[in-house]
Design a protein around this motif. Structure first.
Motif, PDB file in Angstrom:
ATOM      1  N   GLU A  97      -3.325  -3.889   1.434  1.00  0.00           N
ATOM      2  CA  GLU A  97      -2.765  -4.931   0.566  1.00  0.00           C
ATOM      3  C   GLU A  97      -1.246  -4.999   0.704  1.00  0.00           C
ATOM      4  O   GLU A  97      -0.662  -6.091   0.718  1.00  0.00           O
ATOM      5  N   GLN A  98      -0.583  -3.839   0.783  1.00  0.00           N
ATOM      6  CA  GLN A  98       0.870  -3.824   0.939  1.00  0.00           C
ATOM      7  C   GLN A  98       1.285  -4.478   2.259  1.00  0.00           C
ATOM      8  O   GLN A  98       2.242  -5.251   2.314  1.00  0.00           O
ATOM      9  N   ILE A  99       0.557  -4.184   3.318  1.00  0.00           N
ATOM     10  CA  ILE A  99       0.905  -4.735   4.628  1.00  0.00           C
ATOM     11  C   ILE A  99       0.597  -6.221   4.684  1.00  0.00           C
ATOM     12  O   ILE A  99       1.388  -7.021   5.194  1.00  0.00           O
ATOM     13  N   GLU A 129       3.596  -8.970  22.888  1.00  0.00           N
ATOM     14  CA  GLU A 129       2.532  -8.229  22.223  1.00  0.00           C
ATOM     15  C   GLU A 129       3.166  -7.034  21.516  1.00  0.00           C
ATOM     16  O   GLU A 129       3.832  -6.210  22.148  1.00  0.00           O
ATOM     17  N   VAL A 130       2.954  -6.986  20.199  1.00  0.00           N
ATOM     18  CA  VAL A 130       3.610  -5.976  19.364  1.00  0.00           C
ATOM     19  C   VAL A 130       2.554  -5.051  18.790  1.00  0.00           C
ATOM     20  O   VAL A 130       1.523  -5.509  18.272  1.00  0.00           O
ATOM     21  N   THR A 131       2.817  -3.757  18.865  1.00  0.00           N
ATOM     22  CA  THR A 131       1.950  -2.756  18.237  1.00  0.00           C
ATOM     23  C   THR A 131       2.810  -1.863  17.350  1.00  0.00           C
ATOM     24  O   THR A 131       3.804  -1.297  17.811  1.00  0.00           O
ATOM     25  N   LEU A 132       2.414  -1.754  16.085  1.00  0.00           N
ATOM     26  CA  LEU A 132       3.123  -0.937  15.108  1.00  0.00           C
ATOM     27  C   LEU A 132       2.142   0.038  14.469  1.00  0.00           C
ATOM     28  O   LEU A 132       0.928  -0.202  14.461  1.00  0.00           O
ATOM     29  N   ARG A 133       2.683   1.129  13.925  1.00  0.00           N
ATOM     30  CA  ARG A 133       1.939   1.966  12.988  1.00  0.00           C
ATOM     31  C   ARG A 133       2.697   1.942  11.671  1.00  0.00           C
ATOM     32  O   ARG A 133       3.887   2.240  11.633  1.00  0.00           O
ATOM     33  N   ILE A 134       2.018   1.547  10.617  1.00  0.00           N
ATOM     34  CA  ILE A 134       2.658   1.405   9.308  1.00  0.00           C
ATOM     35  C   ILE A 134       1.888   2.250   8.301  1.00  0.00           C
ATOM     36  O   ILE A 134       0.650   2.213   8.257  1.00  0.00           O
ATOM     37  N   HIS A 135       2.621   2.989   7.474  1.00  0.00           N
ATOM     38  CA  HIS A 135       1.997   3.821   6.447  1.00  0.00           C
ATOM     39  C   HIS A 135       1.995   3.047   5.135  1.00  0.00           C
ATOM     40  O   HIS A 135       3.038   2.707   4.581  1.00  0.00           O
ATOM     41  N   GLY A 136       0.795   2.741   4.644  1.00  0.00           N
ATOM     42  CA  GLY A 136       0.673   1.987   3.403  1.00  0.00           C
ATOM     43  C   GLY A 136      -0.769   1.561   3.203  1.00  0.00           C
ATOM     44  O   GLY A 136      -1.670   1.952   3.949  1.00  0.00           O
ATOM     45  N   ALA A 174      11.688  -5.663   4.536  1.00  0.00           N
ATOM     46  CA  ALA A 174      11.175  -6.099   3.234  1.00  0.00           C
ATOM     47  C   ALA A 174       9.882  -5.372   2.873  1.00  0.00           C
ATOM     48  O   ALA A 174       9.584  -5.154   1.699  1.00  0.00           O
ATOM     49  N   LEU A 175       9.107  -4.988   3.887  1.00  0.00           N
ATOM     50  CA  LEU A 175       7.869  -4.245   3.639  1.00  0.00           C
ATOM     51  C   LEU A 175       8.163  -2.892   2.995  1.00  0.00           C
ATOM     52  O   LEU A 175       7.401  -2.409   2.145  1.00  0.00           O
ATOM     53  N   ASP A 176       9.277  -2.248   3.413  1.00  0.00           N
ATOM     54  CA  ASP A 176       9.749  -0.989   2.813  1.00  0.00           C
ATOM     55  C   ASP A 176       8.679   0.101   2.861  1.00  0.00           C
ATOM     56  O   ASP A 176       8.438   0.799   1.880  1.00  0.00           O
ATOM     57  N   ARG A 177       8.017   0.235   4.029  1.00  0.00           N
ATOM     58  CA  ARG A 177       7.049   1.294   4.251  1.00  0.00           C
ATOM     59  C   ARG A 177       7.420   2.025   5.542  1.00  0.00           C
ATOM     60  O   ARG A 177       7.987   1.421   6.460  1.00  0.00           O
ATOM     61  N   ALA A 213      -8.464   2.061  -0.543  1.00  0.00           N
ATOM     62  CA  ALA A 213      -7.245   1.550  -1.177  1.00  0.00           C
ATOM     63  C   ALA A 213      -6.075   2.516  -1.070  1.00  0.00           C
ATOM     64  O   ALA A 213      -4.978   2.221  -1.539  1.00  0.00           O
ATOM     65  N   ALA A 214      -6.280   3.688  -0.456  1.00  0.00           N
ATOM     66  CA  ALA A 214      -5.226   4.690  -0.385  1.00  0.00           C
ATOM     67  C   ALA A 214      -4.231   4.361   0.719  1.00  0.00           C
ATOM     68  O   ALA A 214      -4.559   3.681   1.702  1.00  0.00           O
TER      69      ALA A 214
END
Length: 328
Positions: free
Chosen positions: A249-251, A239-246, A297-300, A274-275
């Motif tokens: 649509e990018q994610i 089970e994976v939990t991430l926080r991604i800034h983006g 590859a996501l680069d966020r 959309a922000a």
């Protein structure tokens, strides 16, 4: 239709199945003598069907490429497979000539037996596609049509199912819809024996029978959304939990709905949807080794909340990339 004419058409169907057919084999299938087979072949040639003779020990007859397409003899399952291929190709963007695809489908539908045409309409009504294109395999036509009919008329259906571990069971399913996703076909609905919604692969269903009675389909997400949500929340080893800034649509470009769920890390009612913002991403996966390259590859900007093993894998990938960059 006279019997000789019917046998000529049967001969054409046998030759269209591919390969070289010996005279003895064709005579046996048609219930005639060898010289009669040769006479039927001559009739096909007179109709400009390009049949060629193959000499030798394993000789016989086969269809050769002709200057025009000979009449096609399709069985019910074959006609269904062709029509589904055209629909799937159009939906997945694999068919470049839309007009040719539609006219081909219309020609086949025009000559379908009425009972099969009704069942095909039920299937197309019950069918949904995800946004993930693929090269779709067609499951057993009888199972597919029976389940589609059950979806259309809201009838319970009994299925014999083999799960991924080889366990066999018989279940009663209230099917909500059929979904084509990533090259496979699924049916989603309520498993009456489990008392919960389930998704089943159609190619693992050995038999399907419509049962008496009816049911009401629940309100809420459509069949495709239910299947994708089920994949994203299925039980796996990690089970994976991430926080991604983006942005979502990018994610989603790297982590689609079938893989991950997204939710606001810091909800705000007046925020532009959309922000770019911090989103919590949750996944359930069997292996972790494919995730570091995806995150790269996501680069966020991202934070690995769990598991710690993933954090180590990301750091190891970063070290390898840095070492490669320093090489001269």
């Amino acid at each position: 239709m006279s019997r000789p004419t019917g046998r000529v058409l049967t001969l054409l169907e046998l030759l269209q199945s591919g390969g070289t057919r010996t005279v003895a084999e064709l005579a046996d299938r048609l219930g005639v003598e060898g010289r009669t087979v040769r006479r039927y072949v001559d009739q096909l040639i007179d109709l400009d069907v390009p049949v060629e003779s193959v000499r030798g020990r394993y000789g016989g007859y086969r269809l050769a490429p002709g200057y025009r397409l000979p009449p096609l003899m399709l069985g019910d399952d074959e006609a269904l497979a062709v029509l589904l291929g055209l629909v799937a190709g159009r939906r997945a963007g694999l068919t470049t000539e839309l007009t040719a695809s539609e006219t081909a489908a219309a020609k086949i539908r025009r000559v379908l037996p009425r009972h099969l045409a009704h069942r095909l309409d039920a299937l197309l009504e019950a069918l949904a596609f995800t946004d993930r294109p693929g090269e779709f395999d067609t499951p057993d036509a009888g199972v597919l049509l029976t389940v589609a009919d059950a979806v259309r008329h809201r009838r319970p259906v009994s299925i014999r199912y083999t799960d991924r571990d080889g366990r066999r069971s018989e279940r009663t399913l209230h099917a909500y819809g059929i979904v084509a996703h990533a090259g496979r076909w699924y049916v989603t609905g309520r498993d009456a024996s489990a008392g919960a919604d389930r998704t089943f692969r159609l190619d693992r269903i050995a038999d399907a029978r419509t049962l008496p009675g009816s049911f009401e389909a629940p309100e809420g997400p459509g069949a495709a959304e239910r299947v994708l949500s089920g994949f994203a929340t299925a039980g796996y080893r990690h089970e994976v939990t991430l926080r991604i800034h983006g942005t979502p649509e990018q994610i989603r470009a790297r982590l689609p709905a079938a893989v991950a769920t997204l939710e606001e890390h810091e909800p705000a009612a007046d925020r532009d949807p959309a922000a770019e913002r911090w989103l919590r991403v949750e996944l359930r996966v069997e292996r972790l080794d494919w995730l570091p390259p995806v995150l790269a590859a996501l680069d966020r900007p991202f934070v690995v909340e769990r598991p710690g093993e993933l954090r180590d894998l990301v750091a190891a990938l970063a070290d390898r990339l840095a070492s490669y960059a320093r090489r001269t």
